[in-house]
Design a protein around this motif. Structure first.
Motif, PDB file in Angstrom:
ATOM      1  N   GLY A  93       0.802  -1.224   0.000  1.00 29.00           N
ATOM      2  CA  GLY A  93       0.000   0.000   0.000  1.00 29.00           C
ATOM      3  C   GLY A  93       0.834   1.274   0.000  1.00 29.00           C
ATOM      4  O   GLY A  93       0.360   2.323   0.426  1.00 29.00           O
ATOM      5  N   VAL A  95       1.715   2.956  -2.468  1.00 26.96           N
ATOM      6  CA  VAL A  95       1.350   3.834  -3.586  1.00 26.96           C
ATOM      7  C   VAL A  95      -0.019   4.422  -3.314  1.00 26.96           C
ATOM      8  O   VAL A  95      -0.986   3.686  -3.144  1.00 26.96           O
ATOM      9  CB  VAL A  95       1.283   3.043  -4.914  1.00 26.96           C
ATOM     10  CG1 VAL A  95       0.968   3.974  -6.072  1.00 26.96           C
ATOM     11  CG2 VAL A  95       2.575   2.301  -5.152  1.00 26.96           C
ATOM     12  N   GLN A  96      -0.088   5.739  -3.225  1.00 27.13           N
ATOM     13  CA  GLN A  96      -1.417   6.360  -3.183  1.00 27.13           C
ATOM     14  C   GLN A  96      -1.649   7.089  -4.501  1.00 27.13           C
ATOM     15  O   GLN A  96      -2.118   6.480  -5.453  1.00 27.13           O
ATOM     16  CB  GLN A  96      -1.581   7.238  -1.945  1.00 27.13           C
ATOM     17  CG  GLN A  96      -1.867   6.383  -0.701  1.00 27.13           C
ATOM     18  CD  GLN A  96      -2.266   7.210   0.501  1.00 27.13           C
ATOM     19  OE1 GLN A  96      -2.989   8.179   0.403  1.00 27.13           O
ATOM     20  NE2 GLN A  96      -1.778   6.808   1.679  1.00 27.13           N
ATOM     21  N   CYS A 132       6.787  12.842  -0.188  1.00 25.99           N
ATOM     22  CA  CYS A 132       5.477  12.267  -0.483  1.00 25.99           C
ATOM     23  C   CYS A 132       4.494  12.950   0.450  1.00 25.99           C
ATOM     24  O   CYS A 132       4.807  13.182   1.616  1.00 25.99           O
ATOM     25  CB  CYS A 132       5.503  10.766  -0.223  1.00 25.99           C
ATOM     26  SG  CYS A 132       3.859  10.025  -0.190  1.00 25.99           S
ATOM     27  N   ARG A 133       3.328  13.297  -0.049  1.00 20.23           N
ATOM     28  CA  ARG A 133       2.355  13.968   0.803  1.00 20.23           C
ATOM     29  C   ARG A 133       1.177  13.061   1.145  1.00 20.23           C
ATOM     30  O   ARG A 133       0.367  13.400   1.984  1.00 20.23           O
ATOM     31  CB  ARG A 133       1.857  15.231   0.087  1.00 20.23           C
ATOM     32  CG  ARG A 133       1.061  16.197   0.939  1.00 20.23           C
ATOM     33  CD  ARG A 133       1.811  16.713   2.156  1.00 20.23           C
ATOM     34  NE  ARG A 133       1.375  18.056   2.525  1.00 20.23           N
ATOM     35  CZ  ARG A 133       1.788  18.709   3.603  1.00 20.23           C
ATOM     36  NH1 ARG A 133       2.653  18.136   4.432  1.00 20.23           N
ATOM     37  NH2 ARG A 133       1.368  19.926   3.854  1.00 20.23           N
ATOM     38  N   CYS A 134       1.089  11.921   0.477  1.00 20.17           N
ATOM     39  CA  CYS A 134      -0.084  11.065   0.689  1.00 20.17           C
ATOM     40  C   CYS A 134       0.108  10.037   1.791  1.00 20.17           C
ATOM     41  O   CYS A 134      -0.835   9.710   2.495  1.00 20.17           O
ATOM     42  CB  CYS A 134      -0.427  10.302  -0.591  1.00 20.17           C
ATOM     43  SG  CYS A 134      -0.880  11.320  -1.992  1.00 20.17           S
ATOM     44  N   THR A 135       1.296   9.474   1.904  1.00 14.75           N
ATOM     45  CA  THR A 135       1.407   8.211   2.641  1.00 14.75           C
ATOM     46  C   THR A 135       1.943   8.314   4.057  1.00 14.75           C
ATOM     47  O   THR A 135       1.676   7.429   4.859  1.00 14.75           O
ATOM     48  CB  THR A 135       2.354   7.246   1.918  1.00 14.75           C
ATOM     49  OG1 THR A 135       3.667   7.819   1.928  1.00 14.75           O
ATOM     50  CG2 THR A 135       1.915   6.977   0.504  1.00 14.75           C
ATOM     51  N   GLY A 136       2.756   9.297   4.354  1.00 17.56           N
ATOM     52  CA  GLY A 136       3.413   9.294   5.667  1.00 17.56           C
ATOM     53  C   GLY A 136       4.610   8.352   5.732  1.00 17.56           C
ATOM     54  O   GLY A 136       5.143   8.104   6.812  1.00 17.56           O
ATOM     55  N   TYR A 137       5.029   7.810   4.597  1.00 20.55           N
ATOM     56  CA  TYR A 137       6.298   7.072   4.431  1.00 20.55           C
ATOM     57  C   TYR A 137       6.378   5.704   5.092  1.00 20.55           C
ATOM     58  O   TYR A 137       7.227   4.889   4.724  1.00 20.55           O
ATOM     59  CB  TYR A 137       7.496   7.908   4.920  1.00 20.55           C
ATOM     60  CG  TYR A 137       7.590   9.277   4.325  1.00 20.55           C
ATOM     61  CD1 TYR A 137       7.944   9.450   2.989  1.00 20.55           C
ATOM     62  CD2 TYR A 137       7.300  10.419   5.070  1.00 20.55           C
ATOM     63  CE1 TYR A 137       8.037  10.715   2.418  1.00 20.55           C
ATOM     64  CE2 TYR A 137       7.384  11.696   4.514  1.00 20.55           C
ATOM     65  CZ  TYR A 137       7.756  11.834   3.196  1.00 20.55           C
ATOM     66  OH  TYR A 137       7.838  13.087   2.649  1.00 20.55           O
ATOM     67  N   ILE A 138       5.559   5.443   6.100  1.00 22.87           N
ATOM     68  CA  ILE A 138       5.704   4.190   6.847  1.00 22.87           C
ATOM     69  C   ILE A 138       5.594   2.998   5.895  1.00 22.87           C
ATOM     70  O   ILE A 138       6.349   2.027   5.996  1.00 22.87           O
ATOM     71  CB  ILE A 138       4.614   4.090   7.947  1.00 22.87           C
ATOM     72  CG1 ILE A 138       4.676   5.299   8.884  1.00 22.87           C
ATOM     73  CG2 ILE A 138       4.699   2.765   8.700  1.00 22.87           C
ATOM     74  CD1 ILE A 138       5.756   5.305   9.898  1.00 22.87           C
ATOM     75  N   GLN A 139       4.654   3.079   4.956  1.00 19.90           N
ATOM     76  CA  GLN A 139       4.454   1.952   4.052  1.00 19.90           C
ATOM     77  C   GLN A 139       5.567   1.834   3.015  1.00 19.90           C
ATOM     78  O   GLN A 139       5.904   0.718   2.608  1.00 19.90           O
ATOM     79  CB  GLN A 139       3.066   2.053   3.406  1.00 19.90           C
ATOM     80  CG  GLN A 139       1.965   1.811   4.454  1.00 19.90           C
ATOM     81  CD  GLN A 139       0.574   2.147   3.963  1.00 19.90           C
ATOM     82  OE1 GLN A 139       0.386   3.095   3.209  1.00 19.90           O
ATOM     83  NE2 GLN A 139      -0.420   1.394   4.401  1.00 19.90           N
TER      84      GLN A 139
END
Lengths: 152, 760
Positions: A93, A95-96, A132-139
Motif C-alpha cells: 500500500g 502507492v497512493q 510524499c504527501r499522501c502516505t506518511g512514508y511508513i508503508q
C-alpha cells in the motif's frame, strides 16, 4: 547540439540546447515516469539513476549527461509483470496518488544495489529526498524492508 | 467474494507503479500552446491601466487576457454543490488585486519561456491601496477589500466579513454555577496542501468542436458547471476529464486554472496548457484557513463538562471561497463530541484580508476546532486533577445519542438531525491507551511526555452530496463501473470495485473502474467532505443490487428455474435447488445477441440523510531537547473507528498520510509573509514538510464498529485523522515540560520561550 546518452540500456543521439534540463529532455522523449514536482531540486519526483546514482533530473542540464548512462522507471519495468520493488510497493500500500512513486522506486533500487541489508535508519536516510504527501512514508519503508526480506 | 475487510492492492496500482503516462502533464497534445499568469506584486491595488503593446510585438505571443476582454461575472471558485454556499466575490480577471499573488492577466504563447518574457514586457499601472493583514484590523472596516457592487452572498463586505455564524443552545446563566472553568485559545497559521503534482490543466477543442478540459481536479462536474457559466458554453459542449491525480487534499476542490485555459482555447481555437510552478502552487492556489479559536469549558470537579463556548475568527484571505462552510465546521464537526453539555455556544466570523486565499483543506474547520477544544479538555482535566482519559470518557458522545449541534449547524447553513448509529470511542481510547503505555505518564517535567486527543469528522454532506454510479456488463461477462467519484490517489476506484464485487459475489478482476469523465461517468459531487466511501459507496452498492436482479432474471430464463432459487457465485448464476448453473459469459451473450436482448446495465444515485462521524483517539509520546527546544516524537498511536474498514491497507495509508500532514503542520510547516504581504517561503526547501527522516514510528489501530447506514457498515476515513496531531502534541508538551503552547507551529523557538516563562 547533439548528445549521446544511454537511456535504459540503449544509446541514443539526440538534439538538445544548452539550457535544456534532463527532466524536460527525458519527458520530451516519452519517459513520462520522470515527474516534475517542483523543478527546484527539492521534492525528488524527477529522480533518475545517473550512472547508477539517484539524481534530480530537474537540476541537471542535458549536456552534463553526455556519455552517461541514465535509468528511468521505464527501464526497470519488465515487459511482463513488475520489478520486485514495484511489486512490494504495490502490495504494502505504499502507492497512493503515485506521483512520487517512480522516484522512490529508483532511489530504493540504488540503495539496495549499494547496501544489501539496510537498517531502517539507512532506508529513511536514503529516501529522505523523495517527498510524499499522501502516505506518511511508513508503508514505503515497509516496502523496502519487504524487498530485502524477499531477496534473502 | 467476501473481500470486504481484506486488503487488496489498488486497482490502478500496477499502472501507477510502472510510471505509465497517467497524469495531466503526461498526456501529449499536438500543437499545444502555453499560458502563464501575471501575478500581482501588491497586496491591495487598483489596476489603472495595462499596456501590452511591447509584449504583443514579441514573436510567438498569441493572446493576452485581462479584465479588458473577459466577461465580468461574480462567482466563487469553490467547487461545491450548486448554488454554492460561498460568496460570489471573485472575477475571472478584475480591475482590482486583493493579495500579492492575485491574478492580473494571462499570456498565451508558443512556449512558457515566450509567455514569461511577454509578461516581463507588460506594463501595469497600479494605484496602491493600503492593505490589511490582520483579521481584527480588517473587522474595523477602515480598509474595504471587496468594495465591488456586484458582490453577492458575503455577510458584511463593509467590515470585511465574508461569513458569520451564531448559535446558542441552553441558558447562559449556567456559567454562574460552574465550579471549574478551563480555556484554550489556539492561534493557527497559514499552511499549504503541497500536493506533489501542482495544479495543471490542458484544454482543446475536439473534432466535434467541443471544449475538452483535462484537469488535475477533485471536482470535475463542478468544474464543468463553472466553466459553462463563465464561458457561456452549454454543458453539452464541455467535457471534463480527470485522469490520475497527484494528490489534492482540498487544494483541487477549486476552479484555479480551468477558466483561463478555456477562454484561451475558445478565443484562439488552439490547445492550451497551464501548469503551476511550485511557488505558484504555494502563493496562488489555496491554503488552510488561519484561525483564532477560543474554547471555554465549564464543569464540575467530578469531571462533568456542562457548558462549552467556542469562538472562531477565521482568516479567509482575499476571497471567501469555502469561508462559511469551513467556519461552520469548526463548531459542527467538533462540539457534538461532548454532548453532555447542556449549554453550547458557537460564534464565528470569517474575515477578508489581503493575504493568500484560504480554501478547502483536509480537516476543513474541524482541524482548527479540535486544536482548541482538545487542549481545553486537557486543561480542564489538569485543573480538577483528573486523568484526561477519564474526563473524556465521562463526557463523550455514544451510540444511540445525539447532539443539538447536528441540527443547529450544517455547512454554511442549518444542519440535519442525526442519532449516532455507530461509535467506537470507548474502544479507541482503550486500545490507544494500551498501545502507547499511558501509565508511563509521570508528573515530572523532565522533557518526556505523553499526550492525547480525540477527533471526529463526518461522512459526506447530508442532503447535498449526491453520487451516482453506473455498472455495465460486457457480453463476455466482464464489467465496467462508471463512477463520477473522483479518485485523486485516495484509492476510491478500488473501494468502489470492492463494494460492487462483494455485493454481486463476483471476482474483482472482472471489474474495470472509470473515474471521472463528465461525458460518460454519471454525476458525483467529487472527492471532498469525506464523502466517497459513504456516499459513492452506497450508490455503488445500490447499482450492484440492480445488476444482480438483471443477472438473476436472465439466469432464471436460461435455467428454467424461478428467480428465488438462484444466486450468484464466482463466474456463474447457480440454482441452490438443482445445482445447475449458467456462466456470466453465457448470460452476456444471450442478453446481447440472442433472446429478449437488452444491455445489462444499471445506475443508482445516493444522497446521505445523515453524516455518520468516524472517531479517532490520538496518542503521542515525545521527548523535548531542553537546550534546543526541538520536539522529537518517539511514537504516535492512532486508534480509529471508521465503521467497517473496506480495504485495510489503503485505509491505513489514508490514516498515516493524514497524521504526517497533521504533524508537519503542528511542528514545522508555515507560510510566512513580509510586511507587504508577500509570501517569503514559497518552496519546499523553505516550507518544510515531513520527510522519511521526520516521520515518527506510527501505529494504526482499527476498531470495528458497524455503521447501519454505510455500505457494508463503513464510514469515512479521509479527514478524521488530520485533526489530532496538534492537540495531542500540545498536550504531550504540557506533560513533558509543563508548558502550554497556544500558537502553531510548535517550533523550537516557541518551546524555548515557553520554557523560560515557566522557569521564571
Amino acid at each position: 547540439m547533439k548528445v549521446r546518452i544511454n537511456i535504459n540500456g540503449k544509446w541514443i543521439e539526440e538534439e538538445t540546447t544548452p539550457s535544456e534540463k534532463l527532466l524536460d529532455f527525458l519527458r520530451r522523449l516519452g519517459y513520462k515516469s520522470v515527474k516534475a514536482g517542483c523543478r527546484e531540486g527539492d521534492c525528488g519526483a524527477c529522480t533518475v539513476l545517473f550512472n547508477g546514482k539517484p539524481i534530480r533530473s530537474c537540476l541537471m542540464f542535458v549536456l552534463q549527461a553526455d556519455g552517461a548512462t541514465i535509468e528511468t522507471l521505464e527501464g526497470i519495468t519488465p515487459e511482463d509483470g513488475l520489478h520486485p520493488i514495484q511489486k512490494a510497493f504495490l502490495e504494502v500500500g505504499a502507492v497512493q496518488c503515485g506521483f512520487c512513486t517512480p522516484g522512490m522506486i529508483l532511489t530504493t533500487k540504488a540503495l539496495l544495489e549499494k547496501t544489501k541489508h539496510p537498517t531502517e535508519e539507512e532506508i529513511r536516510e536514503a529516501l529522505k529526498g523523495n517527498l510524499c504527501r499522501c502516505t506518511g512514508y511508513i508503508q514505503q519503508i515497509e516496502a523496502v524492508k519487504k524487498v530485502v526480506e524477499e531477496n534473502e | 467474494m467476501n473481500s470486504i475487510g481484506k486488503s487488496i492492492p489498488r486497482v490502478d496500482g500496477d499502472v501507477l507503479v510502472k510510471g505509465n503516462p497517467l497524469f495531466v502533464d503526461d498526456i501529449d497534445i499536438k500543437d499545444v500552446k502555453f499560458a502563464k499568469i501575471m501575478w500581482s506584486p501588491h497586496a491591495h491595488a487598483r489596476i489603472v491601466d495595462i499596456d501590452t503593446s511591447e509584449a504583443e510585438k514579441l514573436p510567438g505571443v498569441i493572446d493576452i487576457l485581462s479584465y479588458k476582454n473577459v466577461p465580468r461575472i461574480p462567482h466563487t471558485t469553490a467547487g461545491q454543490g450548486y448554488p454554492e454556499p460561498s460568496p460570489y466575490d471573485a472575477f475571472i480577471f478584475d480591475k482590482k488585486v486583493r493579495y500579492a499573488g492575485d491574478r492580473v492577466l494571462a499570456v498565451l504563447a508558443d512556449s512558457e519561456e515566450i509567455a514569461e518574457e511577454a509578461i516581463s514586457k507588460i506594463k501595469v499601472k497600479y494605484e496602491l491601496l493600503p492593505p490589511v493583514f490582520d483579521t481584527e484590523e480588517a473587522l474595523k472596516g477602515e480598509i474595504i477589500i471587496h468594495d465591488e457592487p456586484e458582490i453577492k452572498g458575503a455577510y458584511d463586505p463593509s467590515h470585511n466579513i465574508a461569513s458569520s455564524v451564531e448559535v446558542e443552545i441552553g441558558e447562559k446563566e449556567i456559567w454562574e454555577r460552574q465550579e471549574v472553568i478551563a480555556e484554550s485559545e489556539m492561534v493557527l497559521h497559514y499552511g499549504q496542501h503541497v500536493p506533489l503534482e501542482p495544479h495543471t490543466v490542458v484544454t482543446y477543442f475536439d473534432e466535434y468542436e467541443r471544449l475538452v478540459i483535462i484537469s488535475s481536479t477533485q471536482v470535475p462536474f463542478h468544474i464543468r458547471r463553472m466553466v459553462s457559466i463563465l464561458t457561456g458554453l452549454p454543458q453539452s459542449r464541455i467535457r471534463v476529464i480527470k485522469p490520475r491525480i497527484g494528490g489534492g487534499f482540498g487544494a483541487k476542490q477549486e476552479l484555479v486554472l480551468e477558466d483561463i485555459a478555456a477562454f484561451f482555447t475558445i478565443r484562439n481555437r488552439v490547445p492550451v496548457r497551464i501548469t503551476f510552478t511550485r511557488a505558484e502552487e504555494f502563493i496562488s492556489s489555496r491554503t488552510r484557513h488561519p484561525m483564532k479559536v477560543k474554547v471555554r469549558l465549564g464543569g464540575d470537579k467530578k469531571g462533568n463538562i456542562n457548558a462549552i463556548e467556542m469562538i472562531a475568527l477565521s482568516n479567509a484571505g482575499a476571497y471567501g471561497t469555502h469561508s462559511g462552510t469551513v467556519l461552520y465546521n469548526v463548531g459542527s464537526k467538533t462540539l457534538p463530541l461532548y454532548n453532555k453539555a447542556t449549554y453550547v455556544r458557537f460564534s464565528g466570523k470569517a474575515v477578508y484580508t489581503n493575504l493568500p486565499v484560504a480554501g478547502a483543506y483536509r480537516g476543513y474547520g474541524a482541524f482548527q476546532g479540535f486544536a482548541a477544544l482538545e487542549t481545553a479538555v486537557d486543561i480542564f482535566a489538569e485543573k480538577i486533577g483528573m486523568d484526561p482519559l477519564l474526563v473524556r470518557d465521562k463526557n463523550h458522545i455514544r451510540e444511540g445519542e445525539t447532539s443539538p449541534i447536528f441540527k443547529a449547524l450544517g455547512e454554511g447553513r442549518e444542519g440535519t438531525e442525526q442519532i449516532i448509529g455507530s461509535c467506537g470511542l470507548e474502544e479507541v481510547i482503550k486500545r490507544g491507551k494500551e498501545a502507547i503505555g499511558w501509565e508511563k505518564r509521570t508528573k515530572e517535567r523532565d522533557g518526556y511526555g505523553i499526550g492525547m486527543a480525540l477527533s471526529m469528522q463526518g461522512s459526506g454532506i447530508p442532503l447535498i452530496d449526491m453520487a451516482s454510479v453506473t455498472i455495465r456488463m460486457n457480453d463476455d461477462g466482464t464489467f465496467f463501473i462508471y463512477a463520477g467519484a473522483t479518485d485523486i490517489g485516495t484509492g476510491s476506484d478500488t473501494l468502489l470495485a470492492k463494494i460492487v464485487a462483494d455485493e454481486l459475489n463476483i471476482p474483482l478482476e472482472r471489474f474495470k473502474v472509470f473515474s471521472s469523465d463528465t461525458d460518460f461517468t454519471p454525476f458525483d459531487t467529487g472527492a471532498y467532505a469525506s464523502s466517497t466511501t459513504y456516499v459513492s459507496g452506497n450508490a455503488a452498492k445500490e447499482a450492484a443490487k440492480k445488476i444482480k436482479a438483471q443477472l438473476i432474471q436472465v439466469g432464471s430464463k436460461m435455467l428454467g428455474e424461478p428467480e428465488d432459487n438462484l444466486y450468484i457465485e464466482g463466474d456463474s448464476v447457480v440454482s441452490k435447488i438443482t445445482g445447475k448453473e449458467v456462466t456470466l459469459r453465457e448470460i452476456g451473450v444471450r442478453a446481447t445477441y440472442n433472446n429478449e436482448q437488452f444491455q445489462i446495465e444499471a445506475n443508482a444515485s445516493y444522497v446521505g440523510e445523515v453524516s455518520p462521524p468516524p472517531f479517532a483517539a490520538h496518542f503521542v509520546e515525545l521527548e523535548v531537547d531542553k537546550t534546543t527546544g526541538l520536539i522529537h516524537i518517539l511514537k504516535y498511536v492512532v486508534a480509529v473507528d471508521a465503521g467497517t474498514v473496506i480495504n485495510p491497507k489503503l485505509a491505513e495509508g489514508q490514516v498515516l498520510g493524514a497524521i504526517a500532514n497533521g504533524i508537519g503542520y503542528a511542528i514545522m510547516e508555515e507560510m510566512k509573509f513580509d510586511k507587504k504581504g508577500r509570501t517569503i517561503n514559497p518552496s519546499l526547501i523553505s516550507y518544510k514538510i515531513l520527510s522519511t527522516e521526520d516521520m515518527p514510528p506510527t501505529e494504526v489501530i482499527f476498531v470495528d464498529t458497524y455503521e447501519p447506514t454505510g455500505p457494508f457498515g463503513a464510514k469515512s476515513i479521509a479527514e478524521v485523522c488530520i485533526d489530532g496531531p496538534i492537540p495531542a502534541i500540545a498536550n504531550a508538551l504540557y506533560d513533558a515540560l509543563g508548558i502550554r503552547l497556544f500558537s502553531t507551529p510548535f517550533t523550537p523557538e516557541k518551546v524555548l520561550f515557553a520554557l523560560k516563562e515557566v522557569e521564571r
